[in-house]
Design a protein around this motif. Structure first.
Motif, PDB file in Angstrom:
ATOM      1  N   LYS A  40       0.754  -1.280   0.102  1.00  0.00           N
ATOM      2  CA  LYS A  40      -0.237   0.026   0.178  1.00  0.00           C
ATOM      3  C   LYS A  40       0.936   1.180   0.032  1.00  0.00           C
ATOM      4  CE  LYS A  40      -3.896  -1.919   2.526  1.00  0.00           C
ATOM      5  NZ  LYS A  40      -4.770  -2.027   3.369  1.00  0.00           N
ATOM      6  N   GLN A  41       2.172   1.118   0.414  1.00  0.00           N
ATOM      7  CA  GLN A  41       3.032   2.216   0.568  1.00  0.00           C
ATOM      8  C   GLN A  41       3.448   2.612  -0.746  1.00  0.00           C
ATOM      9  OE1 GLN A  41       3.019   0.072   2.948  1.00  0.00           O
ATOM     10  NE2 GLN A  41       1.920   1.562   4.240  1.00  0.00           N
ATOM     11  N   TYR A  42       3.448   1.729  -1.961  1.00  0.00           N
ATOM     12  CA  TYR A  42       3.980   1.896  -3.212  1.00  0.00           C
ATOM     13  C   TYR A  42       3.388   3.276  -3.905  1.00  0.00           C
ATOM     14  CZ  TYR A  42       5.476   0.524  -7.757  1.00  0.00           C
ATOM     15  OH  TYR A  42       6.207   0.544  -9.049  1.00  0.00           O
ATOM     16  N   ASP A  43       4.209   3.891  -4.406  1.00  0.00           N
ATOM     17  CA  ASP A  43       3.836   5.202  -5.108  1.00  0.00           C
ATOM     18  C   ASP A  43       4.152   5.113  -6.497  1.00  0.00           C
ATOM     19  OD1 ASP A  43       2.928   7.828  -5.992  1.00  0.00           O
ATOM     20  OD2 ASP A  43       3.785   8.813  -4.182  1.00  0.00           O
ATOM     21  N   PRO A  44       3.251   4.962  -7.515  1.00  0.00           N
ATOM     22  CA  PRO A  44       3.651   4.880  -8.530  1.00  0.00           C
ATOM     23  C   PRO A  44       4.071   6.163  -9.407  1.00  0.00           C
ATOM     24  CG  PRO A  44       1.437   4.951  -8.683  1.00  0.00           C
ATOM     25  CD  PRO A  44       1.756   4.932  -7.364  1.00  0.00           C
ATOM     26  N   ASN A  45       4.194   7.319  -8.555  1.00  0.00           N
ATOM     27  CA  ASN A  45       4.711   8.598  -9.383  1.00  0.00           C
ATOM     28  C   ASN A  45       6.125   8.649  -9.057  1.00  0.00           C
ATOM     29  OD1 ASN A  45       2.075   9.601 -10.030  1.00  0.00           O
ATOM     30  ND2 ASN A  45       1.607   9.989  -7.894  1.00  0.00           N
ATOM     31  N   PHE A  46       6.498   7.816  -8.372  1.00  0.00           N
ATOM     32  CA  PHE A  46       8.072   7.843  -7.780  1.00  0.00           C
ATOM     33  C   PHE A  46       8.755   6.743  -8.596  1.00  0.00           C
ATOM     34  CE2 PHE A  46       6.395  10.251  -4.559  1.00  0.00           C
ATOM     35  CZ  PHE A  46       7.019  11.450  -4.376  1.00  0.00           C
ATOM     36  N   ARG A  90      10.616  -2.468  -5.143  1.00  0.00           N
ATOM     37  CA  ARG A  90       9.285  -2.680  -4.394  1.00  0.00           C
ATOM     38  C   ARG A  90       8.615  -3.590  -4.955  1.00  0.00           C
ATOM     39  NH1 ARG A  90       8.066   3.589  -5.735  1.00  0.00           N
ATOM     40  NH2 ARG A  90       8.643   2.635  -7.883  1.00  0.00           N
ATOM     41  N   LEU A  91       8.851  -4.435  -6.030  1.00  0.00           N
ATOM     42  CA  LEU A  91       7.965  -5.322  -6.582  1.00  0.00           C
ATOM     43  C   LEU A  91       8.678  -6.533  -6.531  1.00  0.00           C
ATOM     44  CD1 LEU A  91       7.070  -3.648  -9.898  1.00  0.00           C
ATOM     45  CD2 LEU A  91       5.616  -3.776  -7.881  1.00  0.00           C
ATOM     46  N   VAL A  92       9.352  -6.971  -5.433  1.00  0.00           N
ATOM     47  CA  VAL A  92      10.046  -8.164  -5.300  1.00  0.00           C
ATOM     48  C   VAL A  92       9.002  -8.853  -4.531  1.00  0.00           C
ATOM     49  CG1 VAL A  92      11.913  -9.456  -4.012  1.00  0.00           C
ATOM     50  CG2 VAL A  92      12.378  -7.404  -5.395  1.00  0.00           C
ATOM     51  N   ASN A  93       8.760 -10.270  -5.115  1.00  0.00           N
ATOM     52  CA  ASN A  93       7.686 -11.274  -4.823  1.00  0.00           C
ATOM     53  C   ASN A  93       6.125 -10.542  -4.848  1.00  0.00           C
ATOM     54  OD1 ASN A  93       9.757 -13.109  -3.752  1.00  0.00           O
ATOM     55  ND2 ASN A  93       9.987 -11.923  -1.642  1.00  0.00           N
ATOM     56  N   ALA A  94       6.136  -9.582  -5.637  1.00  0.00           N
ATOM     57  CA  ALA A  94       4.618  -9.077  -5.746  1.00  0.00           C
ATOM     58  C   ALA A  94       4.036 -10.310  -6.620  1.00  0.00           C
ATOM     59  CB  ALA A  94       4.791  -7.941  -6.474  1.00  0.00           C
ATOM     60  N   PHE A 105      -3.073  -2.790 -17.001  1.00  0.00           N
ATOM     61  CA  PHE A 105      -1.979  -2.796 -16.281  1.00  0.00           C
ATOM     62  C   PHE A 105      -2.084  -2.746 -14.830  1.00  0.00           C
ATOM     63  CE2 PHE A 105       1.118  -1.818 -20.268  1.00  0.00           C
ATOM     64  CZ  PHE A 105       0.550  -2.823 -20.693  1.00  0.00           C
ATOM     65  N   PRO A 106      -1.092  -3.253 -13.970  1.00  0.00           N
ATOM     66  CA  PRO A 106      -1.116  -2.862 -12.514  1.00  0.00           C
ATOM     67  C   PRO A 106      -0.834  -1.503 -12.306  1.00  0.00           C
ATOM     68  CG  PRO A 106       0.592  -4.506 -12.770  1.00  0.00           C
ATOM     69  CD  PRO A 106      -0.258  -4.361 -14.120  1.00  0.00           C
ATOM     70  N   ASN A 107      -1.073  -0.595 -11.333  1.00  0.00           N
ATOM     71  CA  ASN A 107      -0.734   0.686 -11.222  1.00  0.00           C
ATOM     72  C   ASN A 107       0.520   0.747 -10.715  1.00  0.00           C
ATOM     73  OD1 ASN A 107      -1.165   3.418 -11.038  1.00  0.00           O
ATOM     74  ND2 ASN A 107      -1.877   3.562  -9.170  1.00  0.00           N
TER      75      ASN A 107
END
Length: 377
Positions: A40-46, A90-94, A105-107
């Motif tokens: 939930k802390q993932y920010d696609p703007n960064f 941030r996407l390790v083991n996603a 696509f995922p956000n």
């Protein structure tokens, strides 16, 4: 088997068939892959390394094709798949396994790249918008984008029709300078699988280079793919160059038709021969002009090309032969009419004709040597 057993067996068979049909009809063939488990802390703007070192993009070009080469507008149309890969920790083991997303696509953060000096004509392929995204368990992301685009190409026509054109595909990040995002080529373009659908040109090679561009926003990385195209010259050689050479040879043969001096009277046999060779040379000159009008390939930018030099040289030879034959034809008429008392004029023209017989082959031989050195080497 008793009738009751047969009825029960038929009922079971029909039940199995109806169950299978129901399963097939209710199956969703377009079902989406499972959503990745993104924090939930993932920010696609960064970007992945926001505030730290620059992120690295690996780019490659696959399934490359040249659809059209427009020499008049100095553009070419290319169809290719641009593959961009990067690592997002941030996407390790996603995802549990490599998962491909096509329709939606995922956000997540996706880098933006542009093709300079281009106009997108559309895209197609496995998805509606020509894109697919794959996420791997270790955090690697692979973005495939199909591009059908018209790209400006600075062309040179000096060696036309033996010209080679270098058309550049320049890819740049429009949002991040090198300080935050860098790009490198990941492998070479497979030229053996590349196709050219324009019959006028063939693909020689695709070279790749890495450059930088400095502007007020910083230093940006630019990846370039130099598409080298070679024109197929035989169409123009057959249509203009060989016919012009053959017609010049016919005009040259007229120099071997000799006529006698009629002194003060016209000898009609030599005169008819002179008239015939003059008319033949005139026809050759006119036919060459017709070839120029209907089959000649002119340089789109007005540059003096190799084809211009060829045509001008052989047209000049034809014109000189025509003027000489016309002078040899008119001289007996003027002598018979006492319009020109100069009896030395006719022998002088005959000497000029002999010089032409020797000089024209020498000129053509030297012309071929120089032409080859200039336009083929």
């Amino acid at each position: 088997m008793t009738p009751s057993v047969r009825r029960v067996s038929a009922i079971v068979h029909w039940f199995i068939i109806l169950t299978l049909l129901s399963s097939i009809l209710s199956f969703d063939f377009n079902q989406s892959p499972p959503k990745p488990n993104i924090s939930k802390q993932y920010d696609p703007n960064f970007r992945p390394n926001h505030g730290a070192v620059s992120d690295m993009l690996n780019l490659s070009i696959d399934d490359f094709s040249v659809l059209e080469v427009d020499t008049t507008r100095m553009k070419f149309t290319a169809d290719f798949t641009l593959r961009t890969s990067w690592t997002d920790p941030r996407l390790v083991n996603a995802v549990n396994k490599s998962t491909v997303f096509v329709k939606s696509f995922p956000n997540i953060w996706i880098p933006g790249t542009i093709i300079l000096d281009s106009i997108a004509l559309g895209a197609s392929g496995a998805s509606e918008n020509g894109k697919s995204l794959m996420i791997k368990p270790q955090g690697e992301v692979v973005l495939n984008q199909r591009h059908v685009t018209e790209i400006r190409c600075q062309m040179s026509f000096v060696k036309l029709p033996f010209d080679r054109q270098e058309c550049w595909i320049k890819i740049k990040s429009f949002a991040y300078p090198r300080l935050h995002l860098d790009m490198v080529w990941n492998g070479q373009v497979d030229v053996s699988r590349a196709k050219v659908f324009d019959s006028e040109f063939s693909l020689v090679s695709i070279q790749q280079s890495t450059d930088t561009e400095q502007n007020i926003q910083g230093e940006f990385r630019i990846l370039s793919a130099i598409v080298i195209l070679r024109r197929s010259p035989w169409k123009h050689v057959r249509a203009t160059m060989l016919p012009t050479l053959f017609l010049t040879f016919i005009a040259y043969l007229t120099l071997f038709v000799t006529t006698e001096d009629a002194s003060s009277l016209i000898n009609w046999v030599p005169f008819s021969l002179g008239l015939t060779r003059t008319l033949l040379t005139l026809i050759v000159f006119i036919v060459t002009q017709i070839i120029l009008q209907f089959y000649y390939l002119r340089s789109p930018d007005g540059t003096v090309s190799g084809l211009d030099i060829w045509m001008a040289s052989f047209l000049g030879i034809q014109f000189l032969i025509l003027c000489l034959n016309l002078s040899l034809l008119i001289k007996p008429i003027r002598s018979a009419s006492n319009l020109s008392p100069d009896s030395k004029s006719k022998p002088r023209l005959q000497r000029i004709a002999k010089h032409f017989i020797v000089g024209i082959p020498i000129f053509i031989l030297l012309f071929f040597i120089i032409y080859f050195l200039v336009y083929f080497i």
